[in-house]
Write an enzyme that holds these catalytic residues in place. Sequence first.
Site, PDB file in Angstrom:
ATOM      1  N   HIS A  12      39.391 -66.028 -10.872  1.00 45.61           N
ATOM      2  CA  HIS A  12      38.943 -67.431 -10.863  1.00 45.61           C
ATOM      3  C   HIS A  12      39.843 -68.345 -10.017  1.00 45.61           C
ATOM      4  CE1 HIS A  12      41.554 -67.837 -14.731  1.00 45.61           C
ATOM      5  NE2 HIS A  12      42.264 -68.199 -13.692  1.00 45.61           N
ATOM      6  N   HIS A  59      43.088 -73.994 -18.527  1.00 46.55           N
ATOM      7  CA  HIS A  59      44.459 -74.049 -18.006  1.00 46.55           C
ATOM      8  C   HIS A  59      45.083 -75.398 -18.355  1.00 46.55           C
ATOM      9  CE1 HIS A  59      42.424 -70.994 -15.545  1.00 46.55           C
ATOM     10  NE2 HIS A  59      43.606 -70.484 -15.307  1.00 46.55           N
ATOM     11  N   HIS A 196      48.795 -61.404 -10.695  1.00 45.90           N
ATOM     12  CA  HIS A 196      49.407 -62.581 -10.073  1.00 45.90           C
ATOM     13  C   HIS A 196      50.475 -63.186 -10.963  1.00 45.90           C
ATOM     14  CE1 HIS A 196      46.082 -64.445 -12.385  1.00 45.90           C
ATOM     15  NE2 HIS A 196      46.420 -65.670 -12.059  1.00 45.90           N
ATOM     16  N   GLU A 243      45.792 -62.645 -17.960  1.00 47.92           N
ATOM     17  CA  GLU A 243      44.399 -63.142 -18.009  1.00 47.92           C
ATOM     18  C   GLU A 243      43.408 -61.983 -18.142  1.00 47.92           C
ATOM     19  OE1 GLU A 243      44.743 -67.296 -15.405  1.00 47.92           O
ATOM     20  OE2 GLU A 243      43.919 -65.540 -14.418  1.00 47.92           O
TER      21      GLU A 243
HETATM   22  C1  DHB Z   1      46.140 -69.474  -9.055  1.00 47.44           C
HETATM   23  C2  DHB Z   1      45.534 -68.501  -9.855  1.00 47.44           C
HETATM   24  C3  DHB Z   1      45.114 -68.808 -11.131  1.00 47.44           C
HETATM   25  O1  DHB Z   1      44.571 -67.905 -11.998  1.00 47.44           O
HETATM   26  C4  DHB Z   1      45.250 -70.095 -11.601  1.00 47.44           C
HETATM   27  O2  DHB Z   1      44.722 -70.370 -12.808  1.00 47.44           O
HETATM   28  C5  DHB Z   1      45.852 -71.072 -10.824  1.00 47.44           C
HETATM   29  C6  DHB Z   1      46.303 -70.758  -9.537  1.00 47.44           C
HETATM   30  C7  DHB Z   1      46.575 -69.160  -7.671  1.00 47.44           C
HETATM   31  O3  DHB Z   1      46.661 -67.992  -7.293  1.00 47.44           O
HETATM   32  O4  DHB Z   1      46.821 -70.103  -6.898  1.00 47.44           O
HETATM   33 FE    FE Z   2      44.202 -68.766 -14.043  1.00 49.41          FE
END
Ligand code: DHB
Ligand code: FE
Length: 289
Positions: A12, A59, A196, A243
């Site tokens: 997302h 978030h 990530h 996540e």
């Molecule tokens: C990013 C990824 C995410 O899942 C999020 O909630 C906010 C930022 C990103 O990679 O920039």
């Molecule tokens: Fe996220």
Amino acid sequence: MARITAGVGCSHVPAIGVAMDLGKTDEPYWAPCFAGFEKSREWIKEAKPDVIFLVYNDHCTVFDASFIPTFALGCAAEFTPADEGWGPRPVPVVRNHQVMASHVAQSLILDEFDITIMNEMEVDHGLTVPLSLMFGNLGVDDEWPCLVVPLCVNVVQYPAPTGNRCYNLGKAVRRAVESFDEDLNVVIFGTGGMSHQLQYKRAGLINEEWDTQFMDRLTSDPVGLSQTPHVEYLREAGSEGVELVMWHIMRGALDDEVDEVHRHYHVPASNTAVGHIILANRKDSGAPK
Ligand code: DHB
Ligand code: FE
């Protein structure tokens, strides 16, 4: 009777929404990321879901540190895209199947999953970006092609629910949907991920090998995969990789036997590995038996 026929796993990344909203999808940085969703858009047009049961995370948009439900079900008539600091995304308001959502709330709670009932809720990129990826560019005056029942999962504030709890919740969602007495084709989305980490020394971490085996095991070993401990997500997929527990809810709601219809994996997209999979129940996939 309503039936869940297929599941979609989908990252997302908020920058994907920005790229779509600002018309940057053909730029060299973004084009390969979006190319992997062309087949998905055709597939969902064919699949014609009446309802998407959309598992996502907020978030700190609706829930800040003052209250943190582990599982919250959207029971409002509609959900407005939230202002996450640069104005609300110019996408349609998300409309619920409110009668089905109330039924799911009742069924889950009587099935001993004590979800929080949300009678008012805005939605952030966690929900709108996967919809945009699957349905393409739609503006504020358009409508999403189907109704959406949102289930919000806490993966931001420790402790997140376990993969096992999520997988079993998926099974309870299936029981809830199948006991709703309206002929509806329901597709379930599990969103977020893949690997990530957005902060500190390991910011920018990407682990393609681990992400790939996660997607492989959704088909070959979903129960074993759901036993993955939190610390493995943190170690292998980074702090925000957790996540991915939301994908277990999607997988738990499907049949044991599924066919992988489509997969897409792409880096770079902001700081996140974009992962996407479509799984259809074998009996609904049209694949040779
Ligand atoms: C990013 C990824 C995410 O899942 C999020 O909630 C906010 C930022 C990103 O990679 O920039
Ligand atoms: Fe996220």
